[in-house]
Design an enzyme around this catalytic site. Structure first.
Site, PDB file in Angstrom:
ATOM      1  N   LYS A 279     -21.473 -11.038 -12.701  1.00 29.27           N
ATOM      2  CA  LYS A 279     -20.391 -11.193 -11.715  1.00 29.27           C
ATOM      3  C   LYS A 279     -20.646 -10.179 -10.608  1.00 29.27           C
ATOM      4  O   LYS A 279     -20.299  -9.012 -10.717  1.00 29.27           O
ATOM      5  CB  LYS A 279     -19.020 -10.965 -12.350  1.00 29.27           C
ATOM      6  CG  LYS A 279     -17.866 -11.171 -11.379  1.00 29.27           C
ATOM      7  CD  LYS A 279     -16.532 -10.914 -12.051  1.00 29.27           C
ATOM      8  CE  LYS A 279     -15.396 -11.108 -11.067  1.00 29.27           C
ATOM      9  NZ  LYS A 279     -15.449 -10.111  -9.952  1.00 29.27           N
TER      10      LYS A 279
ATOM     11  N   CYS B 160      14.153   8.143   3.859  1.00 30.96           N
ATOM     12  CA  CYS B 160      15.448   8.201   4.553  1.00 30.96           C
ATOM     13  C   CYS B 160      16.229   9.475   4.258  1.00 30.96           C
ATOM     14  O   CYS B 160      17.248   9.748   4.908  1.00 30.96           O
ATOM     15  CB  CYS B 160      16.293   6.974   4.212  1.00 30.96           C
ATOM     16  SG  CYS B 160      16.873   6.936   2.484  1.00 30.96           S
TER      17      CYS B 160
ATOM     18  N   GLU C  71     -23.616 -15.321 -16.568  1.00 34.36           N
ATOM     19  CA  GLU C  71     -24.387 -14.740 -15.469  1.00 34.36           C
ATOM     20  C   GLU C  71     -23.652 -13.513 -14.950  1.00 34.36           C
ATOM     21  O   GLU C  71     -22.463 -13.321 -15.237  1.00 34.36           O
ATOM     22  CB  GLU C  71     -24.596 -15.762 -14.348  1.00 34.36           C
ATOM     23  CG  GLU C  71     -23.308 -16.212 -13.672  1.00 34.36           C
ATOM     24  CD  GLU C  71     -23.554 -17.255 -12.591  1.00 34.36           C
ATOM     25  OE1 GLU C  71     -24.673 -17.331 -12.062  1.00 34.36           O
ATOM     26  OE2 GLU C  71     -22.606 -18.003 -12.292  1.00 34.36           O
TER      27      GLU C  71
ATOM     28  N   CYS D 218      15.814   4.959  -4.728  1.00 32.82           N
ATOM     29  CA  CYS D 218      16.607   5.106  -3.518  1.00 32.82           C
ATOM     30  C   CYS D 218      17.582   3.934  -3.460  1.00 32.82           C
ATOM     31  O   CYS D 218      17.182   2.772  -3.479  1.00 32.82           O
ATOM     32  CB  CYS D 218      15.710   5.098  -2.278  1.00 32.82           C
ATOM     33  SG  CYS D 218      16.635   5.110  -0.725  1.00 32.82           S
TER      34      CYS D 218
ATOM     35  N   CYS E  87      17.495   2.005   3.961  1.00 32.97           N
ATOM     36  CA  CYS E  87      16.272   2.814   3.957  1.00 32.97           C
ATOM     37  C   CYS E  87      15.134   2.026   4.608  1.00 32.97           C
ATOM     38  O   CYS E  87      14.913   0.857   4.279  1.00 32.97           O
ATOM     39  CB  CYS E  87      15.904   3.185   2.528  1.00 32.97           C
ATOM     40  SG  CYS E  87      14.319   4.046   2.382  1.00 32.97           S
TER      41      CYS E  87
ATOM     42  N   CYS F 122      15.165  10.862  -1.030  1.00 35.33           N
ATOM     43  CA  CYS F 122      14.194   9.839  -0.635  1.00 35.33           C
ATOM     44  C   CYS F 122      13.247  10.396   0.426  1.00 35.33           C
ATOM     45  O   CYS F 122      13.697  10.963   1.425  1.00 35.33           O
ATOM     46  CB  CYS F 122      14.919   8.610  -0.092  1.00 35.33           C
ATOM     47  SG  CYS F 122      13.800   7.320   0.528  1.00 35.33           S
TER      48      CYS F 122
END
Length: 648
Positions: A108, A399, A106, A412, A417, A396
């Protein structure tokens, strides 16, 4: 996929799944999620000892919200395994001797799952899927959905499961009205259905024109032999029925049905993302049983991706819990299958180089089902000189510390951080770990940003005064959070070990440690860890290194948290310590017998080997019976099984 790629994939899936399923605000498309999820499933099958607790494959479903009371389902609501090709369909059929079976298929539908409970013919409750075992009580909202009968002509107890959906035409009309009223547009029919079901005001739910299509039953007293007979009965009780339902007698008929349904993809009034294929025989379904997450007797055969063109405007950087920096593409925006897509995952910078991608490029974006979108191609011939290179980051984005560039992964290494710290706290408080109800992602980030917490231990230093000045925190909400924190102070030991976030140590590994070394888990050596079933050198070394670096912090944390040693007592009998395989049709559900055996301290295996002690064989036993004979494994029937238990 290697281990680092796997962990990155898990982090990515969890971010997008939360936005899609829990927040009902999709920030990506469906096909990327399916594709990445499939890779994670494949990796975990090949490396079961490396599976992490926070993997979305452990997750049967989205997080439970706080607006509604919570109710337990009588029978668990399962997710379905996804397949994407005829090859995968054939592989699924070959597992569990399904080739000779009839199949029920059937559409979905893409909506929100709902569990309706009827007693003596009266609708008693309507509960969302939730985590599969406990969901949200949305009974008042369900009662305003006209296709959900308040009374049915059947007096027995029954849970009727189905999908709450919004027709594509109704969705367009609702959005047109929202434009006139100056309101934000609903993202797509799937999210609109889920959000409408969770409205606190039932009149809003009623205005959304929701429909309910049944697709199965949970706990029940019915005596039908096949799923098709059972669903025919359910639909006869007054529920909607779709016109595309088939019982297929062969794999070729299943493939043909899929091809026909795919052609109807755009014509269907309800959005659908695939076709459900399941074994029709209920006895065979009971025999096949379940994995940790999925029924073995049904799958979702997903439709191929829909693709569109879009312009890549920029690249954003995300930092995961492990420190891995993931690039995310920012598009000018394109609508695919009812979802407005702005962001696409790019996995890593090697993928950007492989695609030859530049800012300003026109790209091909694909999406299918409940998946994050991804870029599959770059239209380099359409470049006009305005494009610019995408540089690998050196610092990063959270940070500012210098990043470690390992080639495929850029990471990182700053343990302080913000991105890493917040993710660790979120993981610690999550449902699968310490289960601190109410302390969700957004609240943890808010507390961190306002200096109320800076580490896991700070959770247990929170008091009423900690929430002063924070918007949206009324007395009841504060009391609920503090009460949940207090309840979490005495967790089972394995949950506490899991919550520490030790690399390679998921829930299963944590349980083995907690049960085997309940009094010495903090001071284990490598030999002790390697003696545990399933532990390899990488797991042992990861655990030892984590304890070496964080020993003092764990001791400090345990001034607030007192883990409970788990004392599991088994009923001793002839099956204690033995390995048993179950096959064929028995008088009781297979899961019930499995739990009984495990209560004796037995191990229930899915396959026969030379290490098997017994094969419990019912009617219509197949290849497992033959293999047991060839290996000399003792075969017992159900009558002999009961006799041995009673003698024990």
């Amino acid at each position: 996929m290697n281990q680092k790629e796997y962990l990155e994939a898990v982090d990515t899936l969890n971010i997008w799944a939360k936005a899609y399923y829990t927040d009902d605000i999709p920030i990506a498309s469906d096909d990327e999620y399916d594709a990445l999820y499939h890779k994670v499933v494949k990796f975990e099958k090949e490396n079961p000892s490396l599976k992490v607790l926070f993997s979305p494959t452990n997750r049967i479903g989205g997080e439970i919200l706080d607006q509604f009371e919570k109710l337990a389902h009588k029978a668990r609501m399962w997710s379905m395994e996804d397949i994407f090709s005829d090859t995968e369909l054939l592989a699924w059929i070959e597992r569990g001797d399904k080739g000779s079976q009839r199949f029920f298929v059937e559409p979905k539908f893409d909506g929100a799952s709902l569990n309706l409970t009827y007693e003596n013919g009266i609708l008693k409750s309507a509960v969302t899927r939730g985590d599969g075992e406990i969901g949200e009580d949305v009974t008042n909202n369900a009662k305003v959905i006209s296709s959900i009968p308040l009374k049915i002509p059947y007096d027995g107890f029954i849970e009727i499961r189905g999908e709450v959906v919004i027709a594509k035409k109704d969705f367009e009309e609702i959005n047109a009205k929202r434009i006139q009223d100056g309101l934000n547009l609903l993202a797509n029919p799937r999210n609109a259905a889920a959000g409408s079901l969770r409205q606190l005001d039932p009149s809003i739910t009623k205005s959304r024109r929701l429909k309910f299509y049944p697709w199965g039953v949970g706990a029940n007293e019915l005596k039908f032999a096949t799923h098709s007979q059972m669903m025919e009965f359910v639909r006869s009780l007054g529920f909607l029925r779709d016109d595309f339902i088939r019982v297929c007698n062969s794999v070729d008929e299943v493939k043909n049905a899929y091809s026909k349904l795919l052609l109807l993809r755009d014509e269907k009034p309800i959005m659908m993302d695939g076709m459900v294929v399941r074994i029709d025989s209920l006895a065979k379904c009971d025999e096949l049983g379940f994995t940790v997450k999925f029924p073995k007797f049904m799958v979702a055969y997903k439709f191929p991706a829909t693709q569109k063109s879009a312009k890549l405007l920029d690249i954003a950087l995300q930092v995961g819990r492990t420190g891995v920096v993931t690039p995310v593409g920012i598009l000018d925006g394109v609508e695919i299958d009812g979802a407005f897509v702005r962001n696409v995952t790019l996995h890593n910078f090697d993928e950007i180089e492989r695609l030859g991608l530049m800012k300003g490029d026109m790209v091909c974006v694909i999406r299918s089902g409940d998946v994050i979108p991804k870029i599959t191609d770059v239209y380099k011939s359409r470049r006009d000189g305005t494009q610019s290179n995408i540089e690998r980051p050196t610092n990063c984005p959270k940070c500012g510390s210098e990043l470690l560039d390992e080639g495929v992964f850029i990471k990182c290494q700053n343990l302080s951080c913000k991105a890493r710290v917040v993710s660790s706290i979120i993981y610690f408080a999550s449902k699968k770990c310490m289960n601190i109800d109410g302390l969700g992602d957004a609240i943890i980030e808010l507390l961190y940003e306002n200096g109320k917490i800076s580490s896991i231990i700070d959770i247990y230093r929170l008091d009423r005064g900690s929430f002063n000045g924070l918007e949206g925190f009324k007395d009841k909400k504060i009391d609920n959070i503090l009460n949940a924190i207090n309840i979490s102070k005495t967790p089972p030991l394995h949950r506490f070990i899991t919550s520490l976030g030790i690399e390679h140590i998921g829930e299963v590994a944590a349980k083995k440690i907690a049960l085997t070394y309940p009094n010495n888990w903090l001071n284990l050596n490598q030999d002790e860890l390697l003696s545990l079933d399933g532990f390899g050198e990488a797991m042992a070394l990861s655990y030892l290194e984590f304890m070496r670096v964080n020993y003092d912090k764990i001791i400090e944390l345990m001034e607030f948290v007192k883990p409970k040693i788990e004392d599991i007592k088994f009923t001793q009998n002839i099956f204690s310590g033995k390995t048993i395989v179950i096959t064929g049709t028995l008088s009781r559900p297979r899961d019930e017998i499995k739990k009984e055996l495990e209560s004796f301290g037995a191990k229930v295996s899915s396959s026969v080997s030379s290490k098997s002690d017994y094969l419990l064989s019912g009617e219509s036993s197949g290849s497992k019976y033959d293999k047991a004979i060839s290996l000399g494994v003792k075969i017992i029937d159900e009558k002999e099984y009961e006799r041995l238990i009673n003698e024990g």
